[in-house]
Design a protein around this motif. Structure first.
Motif, PDB file in Angstrom:
ATOM      1  N   ILE A   1      -7.874 -22.379   6.127  1.00 50.93           N
ATOM      2  CA  ILE A   1      -7.998 -23.148   7.365  1.00 50.93           C
ATOM      3  C   ILE A   1      -6.662 -23.278   8.085  1.00 50.93           C
ATOM      4  CG2 ILE A   1      -8.509 -25.449   8.280  1.00 50.93           C
ATOM      5  CD1 ILE A   1     -10.694 -25.646   6.134  1.00 50.93           C
ATOM      6  N   GLY A   2      -5.576 -23.371   7.331  1.00 55.48           N
ATOM      7  CA  GLY A   2      -4.248 -23.484   7.932  1.00 55.48           C
ATOM      8  C   GLY A   2      -3.712 -22.176   8.471  1.00 55.48           C
ATOM      9  N   GLY A   3      -4.462 -21.095   8.285  1.00 60.64           N
ATOM     10  CA  GLY A   3      -4.037 -19.801   8.815  1.00 60.64           C
ATOM     11  C   GLY A   3      -3.268 -18.933   7.840  1.00 60.64           C
ATOM     12  N   LEU A   4      -3.082 -19.394   6.592  1.00 58.92           N
ATOM     13  CA  LEU A   4      -2.411 -18.550   5.607  1.00 58.92           C
ATOM     14  C   LEU A   4      -3.320 -17.374   5.246  1.00 58.92           C
ATOM     15  CD1 LEU A   4      -0.803 -21.110   3.143  1.00 58.92           C
ATOM     16  CD2 LEU A   4       0.327 -19.808   4.949  1.00 58.92           C
ATOM     17  N   ILE A   5      -2.730 -16.206   5.162  1.00 57.64           N
ATOM     18  CA  ILE A   5      -3.461 -14.982   4.840  1.00 57.64           C
ATOM     19  C   ILE A   5      -3.061 -14.563   3.434  1.00 57.64           C
ATOM     20  CG2 ILE A   5      -3.765 -12.557   5.466  1.00 57.64           C
ATOM     21  CD1 ILE A   5      -2.926 -13.438   8.341  1.00 57.64           C
ATOM     22  N   VAL A   6      -4.048 -14.345   2.572  1.00 58.04           N
ATOM     23  CA  VAL A   6      -3.790 -13.897   1.215  1.00 58.04           C
ATOM     24  C   VAL A   6      -4.198 -12.425   1.120  1.00 58.04           C
ATOM     25  CG1 VAL A   6      -4.317 -14.216  -1.230  1.00 58.04           C
ATOM     26  CG2 VAL A   6      -4.173 -16.211   0.298  1.00 58.04           C
ATOM     27  N   VAL A   7      -3.260 -11.603   0.716  1.00 60.81           N
ATOM     28  CA  VAL A   7      -3.493 -10.161   0.595  1.00 60.81           C
ATOM     29  C   VAL A   7      -3.311  -9.767  -0.864  1.00 60.81           C
ATOM     30  CG1 VAL A   7      -2.790  -7.861   1.374  1.00 60.81           C
ATOM     31  CG2 VAL A   7      -2.552  -9.822   2.920  1.00 60.81           C
ATOM     32  N   GLU A   8      -4.323  -9.130  -1.439  1.00 60.49           N
ATOM     33  CA  GLU A   8      -4.218  -8.593  -2.794  1.00 60.49           C
ATOM     34  C   GLU A   8      -3.747  -7.150  -2.671  1.00 60.49           C
ATOM     35  OE1 GLU A   8      -4.511 -10.624  -5.330  1.00 60.49           O
ATOM     36  OE2 GLU A   8      -5.137 -12.222  -3.963  1.00 60.49           O
ATOM     37  N   GLN A   9      -2.756  -6.771  -3.503  1.00 62.78           N
ATOM     38  CA  GLN A   9      -2.162  -5.448  -3.417  1.00 62.78           C
ATOM     39  C   GLN A   9      -2.072  -4.808  -4.797  1.00 62.78           C
ATOM     40  OE1 GLN A   9       1.220  -7.435  -1.265  1.00 62.78           O
ATOM     41  NE2 GLN A   9       1.341  -5.426  -0.251  1.00 62.78           N
ATOM     42  N   ARG A  10      -1.780  -3.512  -4.799  1.00 58.36           N
ATOM     43  CA  ARG A  10      -1.497  -2.797  -6.041  1.00 58.36           C
ATOM     44  C   ARG A  10      -0.667  -1.560  -5.716  1.00 58.36           C
ATOM     45  NH1 ARG A  10      -6.360  -1.773  -9.188  1.00 58.36           N
ATOM     46  NH2 ARG A  10      -5.459   0.027 -10.184  1.00 58.36           N
ATOM     47  N   VAL A  11      -0.008  -1.038  -6.747  1.00 55.86           N
ATOM     48  CA  VAL A  11       0.801   0.174  -6.611  1.00 55.86           C
ATOM     49  C   VAL A  11       0.314   1.158  -7.668  1.00 55.86           C
ATOM     50  CG1 VAL A  11       3.113   1.176  -6.667  1.00 55.86           C
ATOM     51  CG2 VAL A  11       2.800  -1.181  -5.842  1.00 55.86           C
ATOM     52  N   GLU A  12      -0.002   2.371  -7.221  1.00 51.14           N
ATOM     53  CA  GLU A  12      -0.467   3.429  -8.121  1.00 51.14           C
ATOM     54  C   GLU A  12       0.387   4.678  -7.947  1.00 51.14           C
ATOM     55  OE1 GLU A  12      -4.414   3.864  -6.597  1.00 51.14           O
ATOM     56  OE2 GLU A  12      -5.231   2.456  -8.067  1.00 51.14           O
ATOM     57  N   VAL A  13       0.335   5.538  -8.940  1.00 52.19           N
ATOM     58  CA  VAL A  13       0.948   6.861  -8.860  1.00 52.19           C
ATOM     59  C   VAL A  13      -0.195   7.836  -8.578  1.00 52.19           C
ATOM     60  CG1 VAL A  13       2.276   8.626 -10.087  1.00 52.19           C
ATOM     61  CG2 VAL A  13       2.742   6.184 -10.498  1.00 52.19           C
ATOM     62  N   PRO A  14      -0.310   8.344  -7.338  1.00 51.82           N
ATOM     63  CA  PRO A  14      -1.466   9.170  -6.984  1.00 51.82           C
ATOM     64  C   PRO A  14      -1.609  10.440  -7.815  1.00 51.82           C
ATOM     65  CG  PRO A  14      -0.043   8.827  -5.060  1.00 51.82           C
ATOM     66  CD  PRO A  14       0.584   8.128  -6.216  1.00 51.82           C
ATOM     67  N   ALA A  15      -0.512  10.983  -8.313  1.00 53.29           N
ATOM     68  CA  ALA A  15      -0.577  12.247  -9.056  1.00 53.29           C
ATOM     69  C   ALA A  15      -1.468  12.150 -10.290  1.00 53.29           C
ATOM     70  CB  ALA A  15       0.826  12.698  -9.454  1.00 53.29           C
ATOM     71  N   ASP A  16      -1.474  10.975 -10.936  1.00 59.27           N
ATOM     72  CA  ASP A  16      -2.267  10.855 -12.160  1.00 59.27           C
ATOM     73  C   ASP A  16      -3.126   9.591 -12.205  1.00 59.27           C
ATOM     74  OD1 ASP A  16      -0.430   8.838 -12.705  1.00 59.27           O
ATOM     75  OD2 ASP A  16       0.583   9.935 -14.308  1.00 59.27           O
ATOM     76  N   GLY A  17      -3.114   8.796 -11.115  1.00 58.21           N
ATOM     77  CA  GLY A  17      -3.933   7.587 -11.061  1.00 58.21           C
ATOM     78  C   GLY A  17      -3.384   6.418 -11.852  1.00 58.21           C
ATOM     79  N   ARG A  18      -2.201   6.564 -12.411  1.00 59.86           N
ATOM     80  CA  ARG A  18      -1.590   5.495 -13.204  1.00 59.86           C
ATOM     81  C   ARG A  18      -1.340   4.270 -12.330  1.00 59.86           C
ATOM     82  NH1 ARG A  18       4.060   6.676 -13.883  1.00 59.86           N
ATOM     83  NH2 ARG A  18       3.214   8.755 -13.690  1.00 59.86           N
ATOM     84  N   VAL A  19      -1.757   3.115 -12.811  1.00 58.80           N
ATOM     85  CA  VAL A  19      -1.475   1.867 -12.100  1.00 58.80           C
ATOM     86  C   VAL A  19      -0.086   1.409 -12.512  1.00 58.80           C
ATOM     87  CG1 VAL A  19      -2.153  -0.536 -11.770  1.00 58.80           C
ATOM     88  CG2 VAL A  19      -3.908   1.231 -11.986  1.00 58.80           C
ATOM     89  N   ALA A  20       0.811   1.308 -11.563  1.00 58.69           N
ATOM     90  CA  ALA A  20       2.179   0.886 -11.843  1.00 58.69           C
ATOM     91  C   ALA A  20       2.322  -0.626 -11.738  1.00 58.69           C
ATOM     92  CB  ALA A  20       3.147   1.566 -10.880  1.00 58.69           C
ATOM     93  N   VAL A  21       1.677  -1.216 -10.720  1.00 56.94           N
ATOM     94  CA  VAL A  21       1.796  -2.643 -10.468  1.00 56.94           C
ATOM     95  C   VAL A  21       0.431  -3.200 -10.079  1.00 56.94           C
ATOM     96  CG1 VAL A  21       2.858  -4.404  -9.005  1.00 56.94           C
ATOM     97  CG2 VAL A  21       4.188  -2.415  -9.688  1.00 56.94           C
ATOM     98  N   ALA A  22      -0.056  -4.166 -10.848  1.00 60.50           N
ATOM     99  CA  ALA A  22      -1.303  -4.888 -10.530  1.00 60.50           C
ATOM    100  C   ALA A  22      -1.478  -5.959 -11.597  1.00 60.50           C
ATOM    101  CB  ALA A  22      -2.510  -3.958 -10.498  1.00 60.50           C
ATOM    102  N   PRO A  23      -1.905  -7.122 -11.262  1.00 67.92           N
ATOM    103  CA  PRO A  23      -2.188  -7.565  -9.907  1.00 67.92           C
ATOM    104  C   PRO A  23      -0.905  -7.784  -9.120  1.00 67.92           C
ATOM    105  CG  PRO A  23      -2.414  -9.403 -11.415  1.00 67.92           C
ATOM    106  CD  PRO A  23      -2.125  -8.180 -12.260  1.00 67.92           C
ATOM    107  N   ALA A  24      -1.052  -7.777  -7.828  1.00 66.41           N
ATOM    108  CA  ALA A  24       0.052  -8.033  -6.921  1.00 66.41           C
ATOM    109  C   ALA A  24      -0.538  -8.591  -5.636  1.00 66.41           C
ATOM    110  CB  ALA A  24       0.811  -6.737  -6.634  1.00 66.41           C
ATOM    111  N   GLY A  25       0.300  -9.237  -4.860  1.00 70.15           N
ATOM    112  CA  GLY A  25      -0.189  -9.733  -3.591  1.00 70.15           C
ATOM    113  C   GLY A  25       0.804 -10.616  -2.882  1.00 70.15           C
ATOM    114  N   ALA A  26       0.411 -11.008  -1.680  1.00 70.28           N
ATOM    115  CA  ALA A  26       1.275 -11.807  -0.818  1.00 70.28           C
ATOM    116  C   ALA A  26       0.458 -12.891  -0.116  1.00 70.28           C
ATOM    117  CB  ALA A  26       1.947 -10.917   0.217  1.00 70.28           C
ATOM    118  N   THR A  27       1.120 -14.002   0.115  1.00 64.31           N
ATOM    119  CA  THR A  27       0.589 -15.040   0.976  1.00 64.31           C
ATOM    120  C   THR A  27       1.479 -15.074   2.201  1.00 64.31           C
ATOM    121  OG1 THR A  27      -0.194 -16.312  -0.921  1.00 64.31           O
ATOM    122  CG2 THR A  27      -0.012 -17.485   1.178  1.00 64.31           C
ATOM    123  N   VAL A  28       0.860 -14.959   3.376  1.00 64.13           N
ATOM    124  CA  VAL A  28       1.598 -14.765   4.625  1.00 64.13           C
ATOM    125  C   VAL A  28       1.223 -15.836   5.626  1.00 64.13           C
ATOM    126  CG1 VAL A  28       2.117 -13.093   6.442  1.00 64.13           C
ATOM    127  CG2 VAL A  28       1.453 -12.280   4.182  1.00 64.13           C
TER     128      VAL A  28
END
Length: 138
Positions: free
Chosen positions: A107-134
């Motif tokens: 309601i206050g306008g904060l935006i929560v974004v869930e993110q992740r980082v992968e290595v596309p060559a092999d699908g390896r997840v490098a970083v998860a969970p991850a995210g930002a509040t903006v």
């Protein structure tokens, strides 16, 4: 192009950010942060420990996740919170892909974004969970 806070919707996400991280990039980052652990730049040191190459400093992923949000939402967007958990190492010369999606707008306008980082060559997840509040400023 950045978006306005009022135009962001749940499920929408920032553009994918892909970046190849080469050894010269890692050495420059080490110099900028004064993190000179040999794990991040010395091939002989890491090979002696059974690793395929120097390991990307984990804080690089925080910088990439923040960059992805700032590039998408623009200069009025302020990161109130950034969190991320390492899952697998990334090595010099690999490309990473940052993805994300808005999971909540309060309601206050904060935006929560869930993110992740992968290595596309092999699908390896490098970083998860991850995210930002903006939030958006004046």
């Amino acid at each position: 192009m950045s978006v306005a806070a009022r135009s962001v919707t749940v499920g929408e996400g920032p553009p994918v950010l892909e970046r190849r991280i080469d050894l010269p990039d890692m050495i420059a980052y080490a110099g900028a942060t004064w993190d000179w652990h040999r794990l991040h730049y010395d091939p002989e040191y890491v090979n002696a420990r059974g690793l395929p190459g120097p390991v990307v400093d984990g804080q690089v992923f925080g910088a990439l996740l923040a960059e992805q949000i700032q590039d998408w939402l623009g200069p009025r967007a302020r990161l109130r919170r950034l969190h991320f958990r390492f899952r697998n190492p990334v090595f010099a010369g690999e490309t990473v892909r940052c993805t994300g999606a808005v999971s909540k707008i309060d309601i206050g306008g904060l935006i929560v974004v869930e993110q992740r980082v992968e290595v596309p060559a092999d699908g390896r997840v490098a970083v998860a969970p991850a995210g930002a509040t903006v939030e958006f400023g004046p």
